[in-house]
Design a protein around this motif. Sequence first.
Motif, mmCIF file in Angstrom:
data_model
loop_
_atom_site.group_PDB
_atom_site.id
_atom_site.type_symbol
_atom_site.label_atom_id
_atom_site.label_comp_id
_atom_site.label_asym_id
_atom_site.label_seq_id
_atom_site.Cartn_x
_atom_site.Cartn_y
_atom_site.Cartn_z
ATOM 1 N N ASP A 146 19.031 21.675 -19.431
ATOM 2 C CA ASP A 146 18.662 22.680 -18.429
ATOM 3 C C ASP A 146 19.690 22.742 -17.311
ATOM 4 O O ASP A 146 19.813 23.756 -16.620
ATOM 5 C CB ASP A 146 17.290 22.345 -17.847
ATOM 6 N N LEU A 147 20.429 21.633 -17.122
ATOM 7 C CA LEU A 147 21.499 21.578 -16.129
ATOM 8 C C LEU A 147 22.502 20.527 -16.554
ATOM 9 O O LEU A 147 22.118 19.468 -17.066
ATOM 10 C CB LEU A 147 20.933 21.214 -14.743
ATOM 11 N N ASN A 148 23.792 20.822 -16.353
ATOM 12 C CA ASN A 148 24.854 19.862 -16.663
ATOM 13 C C ASN A 148 25.618 19.512 -15.397
ATOM 14 O O ASN A 148 25.999 20.391 -14.622
ATOM 15 C CB ASN A 148 25.819 20.447 -17.700
ATOM 16 N N LEU A 149 25.840 18.213 -15.207
ATOM 17 C CA LEU A 149 26.579 17.723 -14.052
ATOM 18 C C LEU A 149 27.917 17.167 -14.494
ATOM 19 O O LEU A 149 28.043 16.602 -15.592
ATOM 20 C CB LEU A 149 25.791 16.628 -13.341
ATOM 21 N N CYS A 150 28.926 17.306 -13.653
ATOM 22 C CA CYS A 150 30.203 16.627 -13.870
ATOM 23 C C CYS A 150 30.683 16.117 -12.522
ATOM 24 O O CYS A 150 30.104 16.441 -11.482
ATOM 25 C CB CYS A 150 31.226 17.534 -14.538
ATOM 26 N N ILE A 359 21.015 14.269 -6.502
ATOM 27 C CA ILE A 359 20.428 14.106 -7.836
ATOM 28 C C ILE A 359 18.905 14.086 -7.758
ATOM 29 O O ILE A 359 18.218 14.650 -8.608
ATOM 30 C CB ILE A 359 20.983 12.843 -8.553
ATOM 31 N N GLY A 360 18.355 13.487 -6.700
ATOM 32 C CA GLY A 360 16.904 13.505 -6.533
ATOM 33 C C GLY A 360 16.368 14.922 -6.377
ATOM 34 O O GLY A 360 15.352 15.294 -6.989
ATOM 35 N N ASP A 361 17.047 15.723 -5.570
ATOM 36 C CA ASP A 361 16.643 17.120 -5.375
ATOM 37 C C ASP A 361 16.735 17.909 -6.681
ATOM 38 O O ASP A 361 15.862 18.732 -6.988
ATOM 39 C CB ASP A 361 17.519 17.784 -4.312
ATOM 40 N N LEU A 362 17.795 17.652 -7.453
ATOM 41 C CA LEU A 362 17.971 18.375 -8.717
ATOM 42 C C LEU A 362 16.896 17.998 -9.727
ATOM 43 O O LEU A 362 16.396 18.866 -10.460
ATOM 44 C CB LEU A 362 19.364 18.096 -9.292
ATOM 45 N N TYR A 363 16.530 16.716 -9.783
ATOM 46 C CA TYR A 363 15.443 16.306 -10.664
ATOM 47 C C TYR A 363 14.181 17.109 -10.340
ATOM 48 O O TYR A 363 13.504 17.626 -11.231
ATOM 49 C CB TYR A 363 15.147 14.813 -10.492
#
Length: 379
Positions: A146-150, A359-363
């Motif tokens: 649903d989302l990719n981080l780099c 990362i907490g907000d994105l979760y």
Amino acid sequence: MKIMIVTETFLPSTDGIVTRLTACIRWLHRDGYEVRIVAPDLGVKEFDGAIVQGVPAYAFPFYRSKKFAFPNRIVKKYMADFEPDIVHVVNPAVVGYSGVNYAKSLGIPLIASYHTNIPQYMSYYKLGKLNWLMWWFMKKMHNKADLNLCTSQTVLEELTEKGFKRMLVWKRGVDTEQFHPRHYTADMRTRLSGGQKDKILLLYVGRLAAEKEIEKIREILTESNRFCLAIVGDGPHRKELEKHFKGTQTVFTGFIHGEKLASAFASADAFVFPSTTETLGLVIMEAMASGLPVVAAESGPTKEQLTDRRNGLLYDSKDPTSFKDTVRQLEDFSFRQQLAQQAVADVSELGWAAAAEQIGDLYSQIAKAKTAESFQAAE
């Protein structure tokens, strides 16, 4: 929220991925998140109160210094038992294949993060002809998320060009308490320099692997007798490197952790980073926080952290004389100190809070968005 992290690497391994994960997990716990970790079974059962669930791990024939967990149905059991609100698969490749596919089959919101340029590494292991296949596989895995981080804008742009979707940069960070000039010790400097503590002590910290191009550092040791080198870390390329550096002022320490690692950074004079395949290079910021000027190969990710002649030096990896000519600038003590002071200043406000909060907000955002989608579909 309940977060399950499925990762290809975790403690007791030490690399930039593990450093980022452990820092963010500590913050998530402080903010009330419940975290469960699924990783290769290397004997670690708990971290900061989070249960670590192991998957049987084995070494690849061409990379025997590190064990990997292969796809395994036990990952599905772990997910079903824990019932996470979101799954985060870190560097989906081997056990991460199970993480991605079981999260999708169980209908759990999924984030994936890209940390290692595995396709680029393949040519260093005589597998370059399979480069296209690895890119296809990595894109297939990530585009299920649903989302990719780099970890850098440079990598985000590269992956977007290759067809990776829903990309976002995960902010960088460094522990400015652990890594600081005050951790200098004369004993550590003596150890790292092999007793040659009056020489300019260059430091390399990281995995000893072919793609790191560590051999390049030998040039300056044969060019000038004012330098010595400490190589901290271990990996599949160590024996070859020990042969390559034989007869030079080089000390191999193996792995160093915790306070001793912080002391190793702070007790050197400069950090050298010849790799051109990194997605970020977290050790660059650890060196800067420790008060070291960094000499790095010019690349997109290194330029996101270093400004040439401000807080470090960048050299042209395609120019055979550029590395040694650049390092020799550090023979000027006042210039070296100027770079070091600016390096500390430039990372002093980073910490890990911003990356962990992000990362907490994105979760939360991804989990809520998926829940809303499910309600709409049900209606």
